[in-house]
Motif scaffolding. Structure first.
Motif, PDB file in Angstrom:
ATOM      1  N   GLU A  75       7.554  -3.817   4.195  1.00 61.58           N
ATOM      2  CA  GLU A  75       7.836  -4.673   3.042  1.00 61.58           C
ATOM      3  C   GLU A  75       6.554  -5.022   2.294  1.00 61.58           C
ATOM      4  O   GLU A  75       6.519  -5.013   1.059  1.00 61.58           O
ATOM      5  CB  GLU A  75       8.543  -5.948   3.489  1.00 61.58           C
ATOM      6  CG  GLU A  75       9.962  -5.722   3.946  1.00 61.58           C
ATOM      7  CD  GLU A  75      10.597  -6.959   4.565  1.00 61.58           C
ATOM      8  OE1 GLU A  75       9.880  -7.966   4.780  1.00 61.58           O
ATOM      9  OE2 GLU A  75      11.804  -6.906   4.830  1.00 61.58           O
ATOM     10  N   ALA A  76       5.494  -5.312   3.025  1.00 62.00           N
ATOM     11  CA  ALA A  76       4.214  -5.640   2.392  1.00 62.00           C
ATOM     12  C   ALA A  76       3.678  -4.448   1.599  1.00 62.00           C
ATOM     13  O   ALA A  76       3.174  -4.608   0.484  1.00 62.00           O
ATOM     14  CB  ALA A  76       3.202  -6.076   3.452  1.00 62.00           C
ATOM     15  N   VAL A  77       3.801  -3.258   2.154  1.00 61.75           N
ATOM     16  CA  VAL A  77       3.337  -2.054   1.468  1.00 61.75           C
ATOM     17  C   VAL A  77       4.210  -1.784   0.238  1.00 61.75           C
ATOM     18  O   VAL A  77       3.708  -1.378  -0.811  1.00 61.75           O
ATOM     19  CB  VAL A  77       3.318  -0.842   2.429  1.00 61.75           C
ATOM     20  CG1 VAL A  77       3.040   0.448   1.681  1.00 61.75           C
ATOM     21  CG2 VAL A  77       2.291  -1.050   3.511  1.00 61.75           C
ATOM     22  N   GLY A  78       5.510  -2.032   0.341  1.00 60.56           N
ATOM     23  CA  GLY A  78       6.402  -1.848  -0.800  1.00 60.56           C
ATOM     24  C   GLY A  78       6.046  -2.752  -1.963  1.00 60.56           C
ATOM     25  O   GLY A  78       6.023  -2.333  -3.123  1.00 60.56           O
ATOM     26  N   LYS A  79       5.733  -4.009  -1.665  1.00 55.91           N
ATOM     27  CA  LYS A  79       5.331  -4.940  -2.728  1.00 55.91           C
ATOM     28  C   LYS A  79       3.999  -4.526  -3.338  1.00 55.91           C
ATOM     29  O   LYS A  79       3.805  -4.595  -4.555  1.00 55.91           O
ATOM     30  CB  LYS A  79       5.233  -6.360  -2.167  1.00 55.91           C
ATOM     31  CG  LYS A  79       6.577  -6.953  -1.825  1.00 55.91           C
ATOM     32  CD  LYS A  79       6.439  -8.307  -1.191  1.00 55.91           C
ATOM     33  CE  LYS A  79       7.801  -8.821  -0.734  1.00 55.91           C
ATOM     34  NZ  LYS A  79       7.699 -10.045   0.045  1.00 55.91           N
ATOM     35  N   LEU A  80       3.073  -4.070  -2.489  1.00 57.85           N
ATOM     36  CA  LEU A  80       1.759  -3.654  -2.966  1.00 57.85           C
ATOM     37  C   LEU A  80       1.853  -2.419  -3.859  1.00 57.85           C
ATOM     38  O   LEU A  80       1.198  -2.358  -4.909  1.00 57.85           O
ATOM     39  CB  LEU A  80       0.831  -3.387  -1.783  1.00 57.85           C
ATOM     40  CG  LEU A  80      -0.615  -3.054  -2.107  1.00 57.85           C
ATOM     41  CD1 LEU A  80      -1.287  -4.204  -2.845  1.00 57.85           C
ATOM     42  CD2 LEU A  80      -1.372  -2.740  -0.830  1.00 57.85           C
ATOM     43  N   ILE A  81       2.677  -1.440  -3.488  1.00 56.95           N
ATOM     44  CA  ILE A  81       2.789  -0.232  -4.313  1.00 56.95           C
ATOM     45  C   ILE A  81       3.469  -0.552  -5.636  1.00 56.95           C
ATOM     46  O   ILE A  81       3.108   0.003  -6.671  1.00 56.95           O
ATOM     47  CB  ILE A  81       3.504   0.921  -3.577  1.00 56.95           C
ATOM     48  CG1 ILE A  81       3.313   2.247  -4.340  1.00 56.95           C
ATOM     49  CG2 ILE A  81       4.970   0.651  -3.392  1.00 56.95           C
ATOM     50  CD1 ILE A  81       1.930   2.750  -4.401  1.00 56.95           C
ATOM     51  N   ALA A  82       4.421  -1.472  -5.640  1.00 53.91           N
ATOM     52  CA  ALA A  82       5.070  -1.852  -6.895  1.00 53.91           C
ATOM     53  C   ALA A  82       4.061  -2.507  -7.833  1.00 53.91           C
ATOM     54  O   ALA A  82       4.025  -2.210  -9.034  1.00 53.91           O
ATOM     55  CB  ALA A  82       6.231  -2.796  -6.616  1.00 53.91           C
ATOM     56  N   GLU A  83       3.221  -3.344  -7.275  1.00 50.48           N
ATOM     57  CA  GLU A  83       2.189  -4.016  -8.072  1.00 50.48           C
ATOM     58  C   GLU A  83       1.197  -3.003  -8.645  1.00 50.48           C
ATOM     59  O   GLU A  83       0.863  -3.041  -9.831  1.00 50.48           O
ATOM     60  CB  GLU A  83       1.469  -5.032  -7.189  1.00 50.48           C
ATOM     61  CG  GLU A  83       0.307  -5.737  -7.814  1.00 50.48           C
ATOM     62  CD  GLU A  83      -0.415  -6.611  -6.804  1.00 50.48           C
ATOM     63  OE1 GLU A  83      -1.657  -6.547  -6.769  1.00 50.48           O
ATOM     64  OE2 GLU A  83       0.258  -7.328  -6.039  1.00 50.48           O
ATOM     65  N   ARG A  84       0.738  -2.071  -7.814  1.00 48.78           N
ATOM     66  CA  ARG A  84      -0.237  -1.088  -8.257  1.00 48.78           C
ATOM     67  C   ARG A  84       0.363  -0.096  -9.248  1.00 48.78           C
ATOM     68  O   ARG A  84      -0.300   0.352 -10.173  1.00 48.78           O
ATOM     69  CB  ARG A  84      -0.821  -0.351  -7.061  1.00 48.78           C
ATOM     70  CG  ARG A  84      -1.729  -1.228  -6.239  1.00 48.78           C
ATOM     71  CD  ARG A  84      -2.326  -0.492  -5.081  1.00 48.78           C
ATOM     72  NE  ARG A  84      -3.224  -1.362  -4.318  1.00 48.78           N
ATOM     73  CZ  ARG A  84      -3.823  -1.004  -3.206  1.00 48.78           C
ATOM     74  NH1 ARG A  84      -3.641   0.210  -2.706  1.00 48.78           N
ATOM     75  NH2 ARG A  84      -4.607  -1.852  -2.574  1.00 48.78           N
ATOM     76  N   ALA A  85       1.630   0.263  -9.044  1.00 49.99           N
ATOM     77  CA  ALA A  85       2.279   1.216  -9.949  1.00 49.99           C
ATOM     78  C   ALA A  85       2.499   0.588 -11.322  1.00 49.99           C
ATOM     79  O   ALA A  85       2.257   1.245 -12.349  1.00 49.99           O
ATOM     80  CB  ALA A  85       3.608   1.676  -9.365  1.00 49.99           C
ATOM     81  N   THR A  86       2.917  -0.666 -11.370  1.00 53.40           N
ATOM     82  CA  THR A  86       3.111  -1.313 -12.667  1.00 53.40           C
ATOM     83  C   THR A  86       1.766  -1.494 -13.377  1.00 53.40           C
ATOM     84  O   THR A  86       1.700  -1.387 -14.596  1.00 53.40           O
ATOM     85  CB  THR A  86       3.826  -2.668 -12.534  1.00 53.40           C
ATOM     86  OG1 THR A  86       3.154  -3.468 -11.565  1.00 53.40           O
ATOM     87  CG2 THR A  86       5.267  -2.483 -12.126  1.00 53.40           C
ATOM     88  N   LYS A  87       0.718  -1.724 -12.622  1.00 53.07           N
ATOM     89  CA  LYS A  87      -0.621  -1.820 -13.215  1.00 53.07           C
ATOM     90  C   LYS A  87      -1.040  -0.474 -13.809  1.00 53.07           C
ATOM     91  O   LYS A  87      -1.728  -0.421 -14.824  1.00 53.07           O
ATOM     92  CB  LYS A  87      -1.647  -2.260 -12.154  1.00 53.07           C
ATOM     93  CG  LYS A  87      -3.018  -2.554 -12.732  1.00 53.07           C
ATOM     94  CD  LYS A  87      -3.996  -2.933 -11.644  1.00 53.07           C
ATOM     95  CE  LYS A  87      -3.786  -4.371 -11.210  1.00 53.07           C
ATOM     96  NZ  LYS A  87      -4.842  -4.817 -10.274  1.00 53.07           N
ATOM     97  N   ALA A  88      -0.575   0.621 -13.193  1.00 48.90           N
ATOM     98  CA  ALA A  88      -0.875   1.963 -13.695  1.00 48.90           C
ATOM     99  C   ALA A  88       0.079   2.387 -14.803  1.00 48.90           C
ATOM    100  O   ALA A  88      -0.045   3.492 -15.339  1.00 48.90           O
ATOM    101  CB  ALA A  88      -0.820   2.967 -12.552  1.00 48.90           C
ATOM    102  N   GLY A  89       1.055   1.526 -15.135  1.00 49.86           N
ATOM    103  CA  GLY A  89       1.978   1.822 -16.226  1.00 49.86           C
ATOM    104  C   GLY A  89       3.234   2.561 -15.815  1.00 49.86           C
ATOM    105  O   GLY A  89       3.912   3.147 -16.654  1.00 49.86           O
TER     106      GLY A  89
END
Length: 120
Positions: A75-89
């Motif tokens: 779950e922690a990794v899922g939240k982190l990837i969502a944050e990083r992906a939205t930052k990447a557009g």
């Protein structure tokens, strides 16, 4: 009879082949889990480039986790990837579970990524 590694590779290729049919240019959210960690990448197959990546080995979440191999870590990794992906557009992806069944850690990661803002 095929070895375990060959069977996993064949299963992952089968899933990826189906994803390419429905991707419509969207990046792929690729998941790999091992017995100790879980890794995820957002990959643009058209350019052959990784747009965002996260794992339980990242310094951002490593100290906060009891272990890298449980549902809480996923779950922690899922939240982190969502944050990083939205930052990447990136907001829309196709989910590539690889050779792993959509259950347990893989499902927890997908649900957390959806809550974080990714749509698939």
């Amino acid at each position: 009879m095929a070895t375990k590694k060959e069977a996993l590779t064949r299963r992952a290729a089968r899933v990826r082949r189906q994803l390419k049919k429905v991707a419509n240019g969207r990046p792929r959210l690729s998941v790999h889990r091992s017995s100790k960690n879980i890794y995820v990448q957002v990959i643009d197959d058209a350019e052959g480039r990784t747009l965002a990546a996260a794992s339980t080995l990242d310094a951002d979440i490593r100290g906060k986790l009891k272990t890298g191999a449980d549902v809480a870590a996923a779950e922690a990794v899922g939240k982190l990837i969502a944050e990083r992906a939205t930052k990447a557009g990136v907001t829309e992806v196709v989910f590539d579970r690889g050779a792993f069944i959509y259950h347990g850690r893989v499902k927890a990661l997908a649900d957390a990524a959806r809550e974080g803002g990714l749509t698939f």
